[in-house]
Design an enzyme around this catalytic site. Sequence first.
Site, mmCIF file in Angstrom:
data_model
loop_
_atom_site.group_PDB
_atom_site.id
_atom_site.type_symbol
_atom_site.label_atom_id
_atom_site.label_comp_id
_atom_site.label_asym_id
_atom_site.label_seq_id
_atom_site.Cartn_x
_atom_site.Cartn_y
_atom_site.Cartn_z
ATOM 1 N N LYS A 100 0.854 -1.201 0.000
ATOM 2 C CA LYS A 100 0.000 0.000 0.000
ATOM 3 C C LYS A 100 0.885 1.244 0.000
ATOM 4 O O LYS A 100 2.079 1.165 0.340
ATOM 5 C CB LYS A 100 -0.911 -0.023 1.232
ATOM 6 C CG LYS A 100 -0.164 -0.027 2.567
ATOM 7 C CD LYS A 100 -1.078 -0.357 3.731
ATOM 8 C CE LYS A 100 -0.315 -0.375 5.050
ATOM 9 N NZ LYS A 100 -1.167 -0.838 6.171
ATOM 10 N N TYR A 145 14.676 30.825 8.016
ATOM 11 C CA TYR A 145 13.447 31.549 8.362
ATOM 12 C C TYR A 145 13.331 31.769 9.861
ATOM 13 O O TYR A 145 13.557 30.846 10.657
ATOM 14 C CB TYR A 145 12.225 30.755 7.912
ATOM 15 C CG TYR A 145 11.965 30.809 6.435
ATOM 16 C CD1 TYR A 145 11.709 32.023 5.790
ATOM 17 C CD2 TYR A 145 11.938 29.638 5.681
ATOM 18 C CE1 TYR A 145 11.450 32.056 4.426
ATOM 19 C CE2 TYR A 145 11.672 29.668 4.325
ATOM 20 C CZ TYR A 145 11.423 30.883 3.696
ATOM 21 O OH TYR A 145 11.164 30.904 2.364
HETATM 22 C C1 LIG Z 1 -0.359 -1.748 6.907
HETATM 23 C C2 LIG Z 1 -0.912 -3.056 7.335
HETATM 24 C C3 LIG Z 1 -0.084 -4.176 7.459
HETATM 25 C C4 LIG Z 1 1.429 -4.091 7.379
HETATM 26 O O1 LIG Z 1 1.898 -3.616 8.613
HETATM 27 P P1 LIG Z 1 3.462 -3.537 8.946
HETATM 28 O O2 LIG Z 1 3.481 -3.146 10.369
HETATM 29 O O3 LIG Z 1 4.009 -2.485 8.047
HETATM 30 O O4 LIG Z 1 4.042 -4.868 8.674
HETATM 31 C C5 LIG Z 1 -0.660 -5.389 7.721
HETATM 32 N N1 LIG Z 1 -2.006 -5.508 7.879
HETATM 33 C C6 LIG Z 1 -2.831 -4.439 7.801
HETATM 34 C C7 LIG Z 1 -4.283 -4.630 8.011
HETATM 35 C C8 LIG Z 1 -2.315 -3.177 7.549
HETATM 36 O O5 LIG Z 1 -3.129 -2.117 7.505
#
Ligand SMILES: *Cc1c(COP(=O)(O)O)cnc(C)c1O
Length: 375
Positions: free
Chosen positions: A37, A257
Site C-alpha cells: 500500500k 526563516y
Molecule cells: C499496513 C498493514 C499491514 C502491514 O503492517 P506492517 O506493520 O508495516 O508490517 C498489515 N495488515 C494491515 C491490516 C495493515 O493495515
Amino acid sequence: MHEGTAATLRIDLGALVANYQMIARQVAPAAVAGVVKADAYGLGAVAVATALADAGCRHFFVAHLCEAAVLMPHLSQHAALYVLNGLSPGAEAQCAAIGAVPVLNSLAQIDGWAATARSLGRALPGVVQVDTGMSRLGLTPEELTILRDAPERLAGIDVQLIMSHLACADQPDNSFNREQRARFDRIAGQFPGIPRSLDNSGGALAPDVRHGDLVRAGIALYGGAPHGDPNPMQPVITLEAHIMQLRTVPAGAGVGYGLTHRCTAPAHIATLSVGYADGWPRHLSGRGCAYIAGVRAPIVGRVSMDSMAIDVTDVPDYLLYPGAPVELVGPHQTIDDVAMLADTISYEILTRLGHRYAREYCPVPVAIENRSVKI
Ligand SMILES: *Cc1c(COP(=O)(O)O)cnc(C)c1O
C-alpha cells in the site's frame, strides 16, 4: 549525483528480498504477503511487487482499489491482490472487473459483494476481516453473531482468508497481543477450513507464536525495525542529498526563516537540496542531522520547503564543495533514527518520501533470486 534533483534515493531490492526470505523462514509454514500500500511505503509498488513476486511471493495487499488498479497489470495471474480498506458502496463492479480481492469489513460490504456475485452469475473471492479489539476495521462481535446465524449471506463469496489486525504488535510483550490472538482463534473457529491471517511485521517476528496461514509484512520488508532495537532487518534505502552552497558566517549570524538559529562562533554552513516538500520533516528543524563521510552535521535553523542548512564546521574542508554528497539516510542514520528525532515512526518517514528524488533501484543479486518460498 543526479543534477537537477533534490537527492538520490537508492532502493536495494536485494535487501528487500533478503528481508522477505528472513520473514518467510521465521513464520514457515505460513506464507508471507507483501504489503505494498501507499506505493510500497513510498518505494515504488511495481518495482517492489515485481522483486517480491520473483522471490516467490504470491499475495499482495494495497489499501485502496485505485492502488490495485495500478498494480494489477504488473502481477501474474497466480498472484492475489487484496484491498485492505474494503469496498466502498458502489465500488463492487469495478473491484470485480479489476480482479482484486476486497477485504470485507462489515456485513453491508459482505451483502454488497454477494449481490454483485449474484448479478455476475459467478462466485467472487473475498476476505472477511474481524475486529479483535483495535476498533478500526472489520466485523464487530454483533455482526459476527448475525453472520453465524445467517451464513447464507456469504453465498456467492469464495472466502479466501479470515483476517484481523494487531493493535500492539510493535510491543511483543504487550499482553493485548495474547488477548487479540485468543479472540482471533475463537472467531476463526467460526470459519472452519478458511486460511487465517493475523500478523503484520511485528506479529510475524514475535517469538513463540503460531502465525496462521499468511502474514502481512510491510515495514520489515522495507528495513524498518518491527520492535525497536535491535533491528534484525537489512536496511533497504539510502537517501543522499548534495550541497548546493557553502558559506562562512560570523559569530552572531542567524540562519534560515525566523533566524531561529544563531551561530555562537564563526561557522561553516552548507545549504542542502532537500526540504519538507521532499518529505524531510520540518520537525527536524534545529534537531535533526546529516552525515558527511561519517561526520555529523546538525541541521541548523528551520527546514525550508526545498532546502535546509547544516553546520559543517566540523567537516574536513576537502569534503565540502557544491555537489558534494550528504547522507540523510544511510549507514550512520537509519529510517528509525530519523523517525525518532522527528517524533514519528519509520512508516511516516518512508511514505512521505518525495517525488523529486532520482530513484535508483539496485537489482536483486542472482544468488538470492529464485530461491522461491512456497505458500
Ligand atoms: C499496513 C498493514 C499491514 C502491514 O503492517 P506492517 O506493520 O508495516 O508490517 C498489515 N495488515 C494491515 C491490516 C495493515 O493495515
